[in-house]
Design a protein around this motif. Structure first.
Motif, short mmCIF file in Angstrom:
data_model
loop_
_atom_site.label_atom_id
_atom_site.label_comp_id
_atom_site.label_asym_id
_atom_site.label_seq_id
_atom_site.Cartn_x
_atom_site.Cartn_y
_atom_site.Cartn_z
N ILE A 1 -28.51 -17.16 -18.86
CA ILE A 1 -29.28 -17.39 -17.64
C ILE A 1 -30.13 -16.14 -17.41
O ILE A 1 -29.67 -15.02 -17.61
CB ILE A 1 -28.37 -17.71 -16.43
CG1 ILE A 1 -29.20 -18.16 -15.23
CG2 ILE A 1 -27.44 -16.57 -16.11
CD1 ILE A 1 -28.38 -18.83 -14.13
N ILE A 2 -31.39 -16.36 -17.02
CA ILE A 2 -32.32 -15.25 -16.81
C ILE A 2 -32.84 -15.31 -15.38
O ILE A 2 -33.29 -16.36 -14.92
CB ILE A 2 -33.48 -15.29 -17.82
CG1 ILE A 2 -32.93 -15.13 -19.24
CG2 ILE A 2 -34.53 -14.21 -17.50
CD1 ILE A 2 -33.96 -15.30 -20.34
N SER A 3 -32.79 -14.17 -14.72
CA SER A 3 -33.31 -14.02 -13.36
C SER A 3 -34.47 -13.03 -13.39
O SER A 3 -34.51 -12.14 -14.24
CB SER A 3 -32.21 -13.48 -12.44
OG SER A 3 -31.08 -14.29 -12.50
N PHE A 4 -35.39 -13.17 -12.42
CA PHE A 4 -36.64 -12.42 -12.47
C PHE A 4 -37.11 -12.06 -11.07
O PHE A 4 -36.92 -12.82 -10.11
CB PHE A 4 -37.70 -13.30 -13.16
CG PHE A 4 -39.10 -12.76 -13.12
CD1 PHE A 4 -39.47 -11.74 -13.96
CD2 PHE A 4 -40.04 -13.31 -12.26
CE1 PHE A 4 -40.78 -11.25 -13.95
CE2 PHE A 4 -41.34 -12.83 -12.24
CZ PHE A 4 -41.70 -11.80 -13.09
N ALA A 5 -37.74 -10.90 -10.95
CA ALA A 5 -38.46 -10.50 -9.74
C ALA A 5 -39.67 -9.67 -10.18
O ALA A 5 -39.63 -9.00 -11.21
CB ALA A 5 -37.59 -9.68 -8.80
N GLU A 6 -40.73 -9.73 -9.39
CA GLU A 6 -41.94 -8.98 -9.73
C GLU A 6 -42.59 -8.45 -8.46
O GLU A 6 -42.57 -9.10 -7.41
CB GLU A 6 -42.93 -9.90 -10.46
CG GLU A 6 -44.20 -9.21 -10.89
CD GLU A 6 -45.11 -10.11 -11.72
OE1 GLU A 6 -45.97 -9.56 -12.42
OE2 GLU A 6 -44.96 -11.34 -11.68
N ASP A 7 -43.13 -7.25 -8.56
CA ASP A 7 -43.98 -6.71 -7.51
C ASP A 7 -45.15 -6.03 -8.21
O ASP A 7 -45.31 -6.15 -9.42
CB ASP A 7 -43.22 -5.78 -6.55
CG ASP A 7 -42.58 -4.58 -7.23
OD1 ASP A 7 -43.18 -4.02 -8.18
OD2 ASP A 7 -41.48 -4.18 -6.80
N LYS A 8 -45.97 -5.31 -7.47
CA LYS A 8 -47.17 -4.74 -8.09
C LYS A 8 -46.86 -3.59 -9.04
O LYS A 8 -47.72 -3.20 -9.82
CB LYS A 8 -48.18 -4.33 -7.04
CG LYS A 8 -47.78 -3.16 -6.16
CD LYS A 8 -48.86 -2.91 -5.12
CE LYS A 8 -48.56 -1.73 -4.25
NZ LYS A 8 -49.62 -1.50 -3.26
N HIS A 9 -45.64 -3.06 -9.02
CA HIS A 9 -45.29 -1.93 -9.86
C HIS A 9 -44.47 -2.28 -11.10
O HIS A 9 -44.47 -1.54 -12.08
CB HIS A 9 -44.52 -0.89 -9.04
CG HIS A 9 -45.31 -0.36 -7.91
ND1 HIS A 9 -46.43 0.44 -8.07
CD2 HIS A 9 -45.16 -0.54 -6.57
CE1 HIS A 9 -46.92 0.75 -6.88
NE2 HIS A 9 -46.17 0.17 -5.96
N MET A 10 -43.75 -3.42 -11.06
CA MET A 10 -42.88 -3.73 -12.19
C MET A 10 -42.45 -5.20 -12.18
O MET A 10 -42.56 -5.89 -11.17
CB MET A 10 -41.67 -2.83 -12.22
CG MET A 10 -40.82 -2.87 -10.98
SD MET A 10 -39.62 -1.53 -11.05
CE MET A 10 -38.99 -1.63 -9.42
N MET A 11 -41.96 -5.63 -13.34
CA MET A 11 -41.33 -6.93 -13.52
C MET A 11 -39.89 -6.66 -13.94
O MET A 11 -39.65 -5.89 -14.87
CB MET A 11 -42.04 -7.75 -14.60
CG MET A 11 -43.49 -8.04 -14.25
SD MET A 11 -44.36 -9.08 -15.45
CE MET A 11 -44.07 -8.25 -16.99
N PHE A 12 -38.94 -7.27 -13.25
CA PHE A 12 -37.53 -6.99 -13.45
C PHE A 12 -36.80 -8.26 -13.89
O PHE A 12 -36.96 -9.30 -13.27
CB PHE A 12 -36.94 -6.49 -12.13
CG PHE A 12 -35.48 -6.15 -12.18
CD1 PHE A 12 -35.07 -4.91 -12.67
CD2 PHE A 12 -34.52 -7.04 -11.74
CE1 PHE A 12 -33.73 -4.58 -12.71
CE2 PHE A 12 -33.18 -6.73 -11.79
CZ PHE A 12 -32.78 -5.49 -12.27
N TYR A 13 -36.02 -8.15 -14.96
CA TYR A 13 -35.25 -9.28 -15.48
C TYR A 13 -33.79 -8.88 -15.62
O TYR A 13 -33.49 -7.75 -16.03
CB TYR A 13 -35.72 -9.68 -16.88
CG TYR A 13 -37.13 -10.13 -16.99
CD1 TYR A 13 -37.45 -11.49 -16.92
CD2 TYR A 13 -38.17 -9.23 -17.22
CE1 TYR A 13 -38.76 -11.92 -17.06
CE2 TYR A 13 -39.48 -9.65 -17.35
CZ TYR A 13 -39.77 -11.00 -17.28
OH TYR A 13 -41.06 -11.42 -17.41
N ILE A 14 -32.90 -9.84 -15.37
CA ILE A 14 -31.50 -9.71 -15.74
C ILE A 14 -31.14 -10.95 -16.55
O ILE A 14 -31.49 -12.08 -16.17
CB ILE A 14 -30.56 -9.62 -14.52
CG1 ILE A 14 -30.73 -8.29 -13.81
CG2 ILE A 14 -29.10 -9.79 -14.95
CD1 ILE A 14 -29.83 -8.13 -12.59
N SER A 15 -30.45 -10.73 -17.64
CA SER A 15 -29.94 -11.81 -18.47
C SER A 15 -28.42 -11.70 -18.52
O SER A 15 -27.89 -10.60 -18.71
CB SER A 15 -30.51 -11.71 -19.89
OG SER A 15 -29.76 -12.50 -20.79
#
Length: 169
Positions: free
Chosen positions: A106-120
């Motif tokens: 399962i992959i989760s994601f968040a993004e803002d103007k400075h970075m893209m963050f994923y957890i698997s």
């Protein structure tokens, strides 16, 4: 860290679904623990790890949110608040959104103007692999990631270790 002897660092977490998402400036790590309960899905494991954050982690996240909100960073909801352990694509898990779901990951994601963050959270026959990828889009994103790495190392290991000790995973 010798406190977390049941958690191993995966030196090459690059042969997975997050590998396809890596961009130029990034941080990548993966932690591996023995898979004891083979009936659990990746979704259930993610929930059983991240829905039980220690209060000191929530305090640190609150301080972090206060300090970085005006810089354009994503400000997290505290904790994991879905109604069920079986997360679906589109569900919110704290500040993350579930974006991909497979039988073994399962992959989760968040993004803002400075970075893209994923957890698997991925499974193989004998192991649970919790992997993080942060693609840094700006210089401020790179500075931020380097500043929080010591916290990331301790928090990630603590929440996984707590889940193991409590028998949740």
């Amino acid at each position: 860290m010798e406190f977390f002897t049941n958690i191993k660092v995966l030196n090459k977490p690059f042969n997975d679904r997050l590998a396809q998402k890596v961009v130029n400036h990034h941080f990548r790590d993966a932690l591996v623990v023995k898979r004891n309960n083979k009936a659990l899905t990746p979704s259930q494991i993610q929930y059983r790890i991240f829905a039980y954050l220690p209060s000191w982690v929530n305090v640190l996240m609150g301080i972090r949110n206060y300090l970085v909100a005006f810089l354009g960073f994503e400000v997290a909801q505290e904790g994991l608040h879905p109604k069920t352990e079986e997360l679906s694509i589109g569900d919110k898990a704290g500040f993350l959104t579930i974006t991909e779901k497979y039988n073994n990951e399962i992959i989760s994601f968040a993004e803002d103007k400075h970075m893209m963050f994923y957890i698997s959270v991925a499974l193989n026959e004998n192991n649970i692999i919790v992997s993080t990828l942060v693609n840094q889009k700006t210089l401020l994103g790179r500075i931020y990631v380097n500043a929080i790495l010591p916290f990331h190392y301790v928090i990630a290991r603590t929440v996984i270790n707590n889940a193991i000790k409590a028998g949740r995973i």
